[in-house]
Scaffold this motif. Sequence first.
Motif, PDB file in Angstrom:
ATOM      1  N   GLN A  71      -9.923   6.809  -1.746  1.00 55.76           N
ATOM      2  CA  GLN A  71     -10.292   7.454  -3.124  1.00 55.76           C
ATOM      3  C   GLN A  71     -11.643   7.750  -3.276  1.00 55.76           C
ATOM      4  N   LYS A  99      -1.057  -3.268  -7.849  1.00 56.65           N
ATOM      5  CA  LYS A  99      -0.330  -1.841  -8.298  1.00 56.65           C
ATOM      6  C   LYS A  99       0.991  -1.711  -7.447  1.00 56.65           C
ATOM      7  N   TRP A 100       0.641  -1.849  -6.075  1.00 56.07           N
ATOM      8  CA  TRP A 100       1.989  -1.616  -5.134  1.00 56.07           C
ATOM      9  C   TRP A 100       2.758  -2.685  -4.842  1.00 56.07           C
ATOM     10  N   GLU A 137     -11.663  -3.662  -6.950  1.00 61.74           N
ATOM     11  CA  GLU A 137     -10.637  -2.498  -6.837  1.00 61.74           C
ATOM     12  C   GLU A 137      -9.508  -2.390  -5.548  1.00 61.74           C
ATOM     13  N   CYS A 138      -9.751  -3.335  -4.548  1.00 63.74           N
ATOM     14  CA  CYS A 138      -9.009  -3.482  -3.568  1.00 63.74           C
ATOM     15  C   CYS A 138      -7.604  -4.361  -4.236  1.00 63.74           C
ATOM     16  N   TYR A 191      -5.468  -2.244  -6.609  1.00 58.93           N
ATOM     17  CA  TYR A 191      -4.893  -1.475  -5.689  1.00 58.93           C
ATOM     18  C   TYR A 191      -3.537  -2.151  -5.019  1.00 58.93           C
ATOM     19  N   ILE A 214      -5.199  -1.837   2.769  1.00 58.68           N
ATOM     20  CA  ILE A 214      -5.567  -1.598   1.509  1.00 58.68           C
ATOM     21  C   ILE A 214      -7.055  -1.153   1.237  1.00 58.68           C
ATOM     22  N   LYS A 248      -7.218   2.505   1.958  1.00 53.12           N
ATOM     23  CA  LYS A 248      -6.772   3.358   0.782  1.00 53.12           C
ATOM     24  C   LYS A 248      -7.747   3.424  -0.190  1.00 53.12           C
ATOM     25  N   VAL A 249      -8.375   2.633  -0.414  1.00 56.22           N
ATOM     26  CA  VAL A 249      -9.533   2.476  -1.634  1.00 56.22           C
ATOM     27  C   VAL A 249     -10.741   3.273  -1.001  1.00 56.22           C
ATOM     28  N   ASN A 289       0.800  -1.212  -0.125  1.00 56.96           N
ATOM     29  CA  ASN A 289      -0.056   0.293   0.023  1.00 56.96           C
ATOM     30  C   ASN A 289       0.711   1.323  -0.067  1.00 56.96           C
TER      31      ASN A 289
END
Length: 969
Positions: free
Chosen positions: A113, A139-140, A132-133, A136, A106, A109-110, A65
Amino acid sequence: MSDSKRDYKDTVFLPKTAFPMKAGLPQKEPGIEARWREIDLYAKLREARAGREKFILHDGPPYANGDMHIGHALNHILKDMVCRTQNLLGKDAPYVPGWDCHGLPIEWKVEEQYRKKKKNKDEVPAKEFRAECRAYAQKWVDTQREQLKRLGIMGDWDNPYLTMDFQAEATIVAELMKFAEAGNLYRGSKPVMWSPVEKTALAEAEVEYEDLTDSPQIDVAFEVVESPNPGLIGAYVVIWTTTPWTIPVNQALSFGKGVTYEAFTVADGRRFIVAEDLRDAFCARAGLEFDPSIQDEVDDVLFDGEMFGLTDDMSVGGRTYVRHPMHHLGGFYGTPRPMLAGDFVTTESGTGIVHMSPDHGEDDFELCKAHGIDPVFAVMDDGRYRDDWLWLGGGDERRRSVINKPFNAPDGPICNDLREAGALLSASADYAHSYPHSWRSKAKVIYRCTPQWFVPMDKPLDEPVQPADAPKIELNGMGHAKGVPGTLRERAMSEIERVRFVPEKGANRIGSMVEGRPDWVLSRQRAWGVPITLFVRKDGSYLKDPAVNARIVEAVRAEGVDAWEKARMAEFLGADYDPEEFEMVTDILDVWFDSGCTHAFVLEGGRWPDLQWPANLYLEGSDQHRGWFQSSLLQSCATRGRAPYDQVLTHGFTMDAKGKKMSKSLGNTIDPLKIMETTGADIIRLWALSVDFTEDHRIGDEILKGVGDQYRRLRNTFRYLLGALDGFVGDMSDTGEIPELELYVLSLLSELDGKLRQAVHDYDFNTYTRLLVDFCNEDLSAFFFDIRKDTLYCDGPASTTRNAYRTVLDLLFHALVRYAAPVLVFTAEEVWQTRYPEDGEQEGSVHLLEWPSVPAVPADRAKWEKLRNLRERVTEAIEPLRRDKVIRSSNEAVVTVPADAIPEGVSDEQLAELFITGTVTRGQGEEVRVSKSTDAKCGRCWRLLPDVPEDGALCGRCASVVGEEHVSG
């Protein structure tokens, strides 16, 4: 004599190397790392070590994250150092990195957003939100993976483990089912750490404590309405609390059986009861003046807790009851509150009386439960009182979250209502203490009693489950691991005694936590995580059917956590069960259970055949004694009868240069990404392996500057070796008799070798690095290289001394480049490829080499230590003359040394070579005397010697090398 003025520079054998003094690490390192990827260095190392003794470091999963921070860098450098040194020792030490991908880090953080987009998470379909989690987290994972590769961390980067992989999620579910089938789960209501902002239970490891200086503290009066001691009726028992919001759910008061209490009357006629030791402090807070002259006969009595009535066996003829300050509301508040004896009551602060809210305190819950008082679940998941609650519930406009500071303030709704009722004796907002906060949202947390799923710590466990490919556990007659007690707490404590902790204090730290921890809260009220895949009957019992569980596991293996949905209840339950008779649990698992299972799907799962169970080592920060170390220990002890590790290594935290905790708000963070951009990854690595990482340690610009100086010294050592060994193809057999100096240095190398091996065994990497740096600086550059540079530059190619020196330099090179390789991974590769460029064409690497074979040679260590001490004295004596410019170099010095300070068998010529002076004579007394030489200077070696006829002419040695006739002075 014109010939004597000839320039002899072209006859001197100066070192030659393409290895530059300036490192340029930020520019070079990415190219070196790219080559490692191209040749698949990690796979080559695994192939080279195949069949060797295994050493398994199991990676603890960081959260995916955000960018790598300095703590990540330190942690992974230490892990890399462990694996590289074990590989260097010839073991097969693979490294599979991993990431924790579920849970609040995680999800939060979503949600952030979402909030920026004015979007409500609860209005988004659960599968869409989880997707989406997942994106995300991925990505990290990808971002951190590239950053860690750039740091020089070697591992199976193309095949890391992720807790969100379907296979991992299925294994986590299967491990949970082992607990369920063995009866090691239960659903119960207990106070747990709860975040009203995140609306979920939290583990202790997800909580941090912040010092507050403006907390409320209040004293509240509860009137005695019934007591076996009639003299107490009508008096007010006073409680003190820093959480006013818990007063609306008060159900009892607690006193200390061994505490001495006092009843006293104040000027307005009210009578109060507090602990005798705390009376004056209470009166000061409440603005009351104690006047002994107005005390009546009853008030003169001092009594211990027994006078309230013993509640354990009723031996004092009854129990004392008080009424709630808001008793006029009736209902819940109209019932008198009992006075209960509590072992936890002290006189350290307050009044010596504690008010009990079983919904919001562990001690409160246990004491009230023992006396048949149940929680009332008045506070909802967002921290507000429920709609039907008599006080502050329903449509009351003052109804706000209990963590809201105005709500608890001295002029807030609770205090105002207590004041109006005549029960608030004091209220202020100046109490300083430590208070728990969520380390993600930074919001205050509360203890809240809710139905949760727990693992019991003190229930005897069934036979440990033994995976087919795991080492067999010898069982005793009760089906427990032989010699291991039967409860989870006892098994874990037994394993803590067995496991090696580095540093040793780690055993005490985790031991104290396990010894006193409550039952493990497994459930979380969130969306992103592995579900608690249980079916619960209406009577509260859950289904324990292996066939049902197997269907669930396979569905998760195929589709991930999205497979657990209500529409599939009938499919999972099968023909034997009616879905109408079951509730499907919607909670998710504590993310620490996820990470606690990583040993099961990484070390045992078969996806990484290079790995094996159990791990030799777990390595994380010291906070993981309450986190991953502990969850892994408990999970494995319950299912396998032992810890999943044999050793635990912990590191402290990285502070700023002043010893303060790093914080973005303070602006004192150090970004490892920027350091790599400006000075290089090897500088971060050298820093990480130079500090005492077992304690909290520091980093800052000045510290990094000092590390840079250390790096340059190491680099210059290798540059010298490369230059001195240019064209060298000899070996020890070419040297003839080895000079004593070379033997001494080889003995030093052998000693270093043994100490470095011990440092690897001890995971004492700052000692490892310091030994390496000191050897290069003090034993080589400042001593051996300094003395032998004249031999290297000016002796002829046939010189046995020069050849012996270069042979030892070759041995030093091969040893030092291997020793340095785990520390300076890029620089060591550059050094190796500079000397052996053809190895690069053959896809070779310094990191494929094994620990050097260092010869054990005899040397008169005492003699050489004496000579080194004498050399230091000579150097100190020369320095004033050099500082005053009487001489420009030590070669111009004539030195007289005490005769008795010189070991037997050492000639004056050898001393001059050792001291790098013109000539040496022996004298009486203890003083070292220095004067300027009157001898001429050799035009080639620049030494001032008696046999040089005039400045610029040659000494006998140099004349012989260049083939000229020597005319002695």
